[in-house]
Design a protein around this motif. Structure first.
Motif, PDB file in Angstrom:
ATOM      1  N   ILE A  42      -3.777  -5.089   6.597  1.00  0.00           N
ATOM      2  CA  ILE A  42      -4.305  -3.751   6.326  1.00  0.00           C
ATOM      3  C   ILE A  42      -5.821  -3.793   6.430  1.00  0.00           C
ATOM      4  O   ILE A  42      -6.436  -4.820   6.123  1.00  0.00           O
ATOM      5  CB  ILE A  42      -3.841  -3.289   4.914  1.00  0.00           C
ATOM      6  N   GLU A  65     -10.852  -0.081   5.458  1.00  0.00           N
ATOM      7  CA  GLU A  65     -10.938   1.386   5.483  1.00  0.00           C
ATOM      8  C   GLU A  65      -9.686   2.048   4.908  1.00  0.00           C
ATOM      9  O   GLU A  65      -9.761   3.011   4.152  1.00  0.00           O
ATOM     10  CB  GLU A  65     -11.143   1.869   6.927  1.00  0.00           C
ATOM     11  N   GLU A  66      -8.536   1.490   5.298  1.00  0.00           N
ATOM     12  CA  GLU A  66      -7.260   2.029   4.806  1.00  0.00           C
ATOM     13  C   GLU A  66      -7.145   1.889   3.287  1.00  0.00           C
ATOM     14  O   GLU A  66      -6.689   2.801   2.601  1.00  0.00           O
ATOM     15  CB  GLU A  66      -6.097   1.245   5.433  1.00  0.00           C
ATOM     16  N   ASN A  83       0.797  -1.212   0.000  1.00  0.00           N
ATOM     17  CA  ASN A  83       0.000   0.000   0.000  1.00  0.00           C
ATOM     18  C   ASN A  83       0.843   1.282   0.000  1.00  0.00           C
ATOM     19  O   ASN A  83       0.527   2.245  -0.693  1.00  0.00           O
ATOM     20  CB  ASN A  83      -0.892  -0.028   1.242  1.00  0.00           C
ATOM     21  N   GLN A 115      -9.458   4.372   1.612  1.00  0.00           N
ATOM     22  CA  GLN A 115      -8.881   5.715   1.712  1.00  0.00           C
ATOM     23  C   GLN A 115      -7.783   5.897   0.669  1.00  0.00           C
ATOM     24  O   GLN A 115      -7.708   6.911  -0.018  1.00  0.00           O
ATOM     25  CB  GLN A 115      -8.277   5.904   3.123  1.00  0.00           C
ATOM     26  N   ASN A 116      -6.943   4.877   0.572  1.00  0.00           N
ATOM     27  CA  ASN A 116      -5.833   4.910  -0.387  1.00  0.00           C
ATOM     28  C   ASN A 116      -6.360   5.077  -1.818  1.00  0.00           C
ATOM     29  O   ASN A 116      -5.845   5.866  -2.610  1.00  0.00           O
ATOM     30  CB  ASN A 116      -5.032   3.602  -0.249  1.00  0.00           C
TER      31      ASN A 116
END
Ligand code: DC
Length: 217
Positions: free
Chosen positions: A165, A168-169, A90, A172-173
């Motif tokens: 991970i 949500e992350e 990520n 967002q990414n």
């Protein structure tokens, strides 16, 4: 030469479908995102600010990015080292998006992409293939899906690779990269006027491949 351009945001299904189509047609597949990832990876390794064009430009002259096909699979070499297995994280995705906004980075990588496309029948996936890299490509596609669906696909892929991970992350990414990639000044993510656009949100990869092949004669 028969070149096929597939553009669209992260997670739209470009690379999975493009790989299958390339195999079926017996042509080369070029994942151009891997090249931006290579520069992003180097910047992170050297603890550079990935948004700082001066810092990034300072490493470009002494950076070599090469594509080699090993058993038919694209591998990416950075300064002579095969880094294929390190570029999917990520943080590398974000770094790639950051450095891809720097014109000098794009100019260096686009030259390599055009050279490969000139010498091979190939299918390229990226953000600016139909608009900038190969404006005369024989076939152009622009594929999209909702951010949630794209995040779901990316989350599944990363989880399967054992990356720790949260959904949500990942979402967002995806949202930040969509914004970065489509709002940058130089060769942004954009549908070419003559590209065929479709939304893959409710489509399986098989459906996406069928849709692409139905347009390629
Ligand atoms: O396709 P990808 O997710 O591997 O691409 C990583 C980043 O590289 C993406 O967020 C933007 C950049 N990129 C680009 O600017 N132009 C391309 N042709 C391919 C990728």
């Amino acid at each position: 030469m028969k070149n096929i351009a597939i553009d669209g945001p992260a997670g739209a299904g470009k690379s999975t479908a493009a790989k299958i189509v390339a195999k079926k047609l017996g042509i080369l597949y070029l994942d151009t995102g891997a090249m931006y990832r290579a520069i992003g990876f180097k910047a992170l390794k050297q603890s550079l600010d990935t948004k700082n064009s001066q810092q990034i430009e300072s490493i470009l002259k002494d950076t070599s990015v090469e594509i080699k096909y090993i058993d038919g699979v694209q591998n990416i070499f950075l300064d002579g080292e095969n880094i294929t297995q390190y570029i999917r994280q990520n943080d590398v995705s974000m770094a790639a998006s950051d450095v891809s906004a720097i014109p000098a980075v794009r100019i260096k990588l686009v030259e390599i992409q055009r050279e490969i496309a000139k010498n091979n029948d190939c299918i390229l996936d990226g953000r600016d293939i139909g608009t900038y890299v190969l404006p005369n490509a024989k076939y152009k596609f622009y594929i999209t899906a909702t951010a949630e669906e794209r995040a779901k696909r990316r989350y599944k892929e990363l989880s399967e690779k054992g990356q720790n991970i949260s959904f949500e992350e990942v979402l967002q990414n995806i949202i930040v990269r969509d914004k970065n990639d489509s709002e940058r000044e130089f060769a942004p993510l954009k549908k070419a006027d003559d590209a065929y656009e479709f939304d893959t949100t409710t489509m399986s990869i098989d459906d996406v491949v069928k849709e692409l092949l139905s347009k390629i004669k």
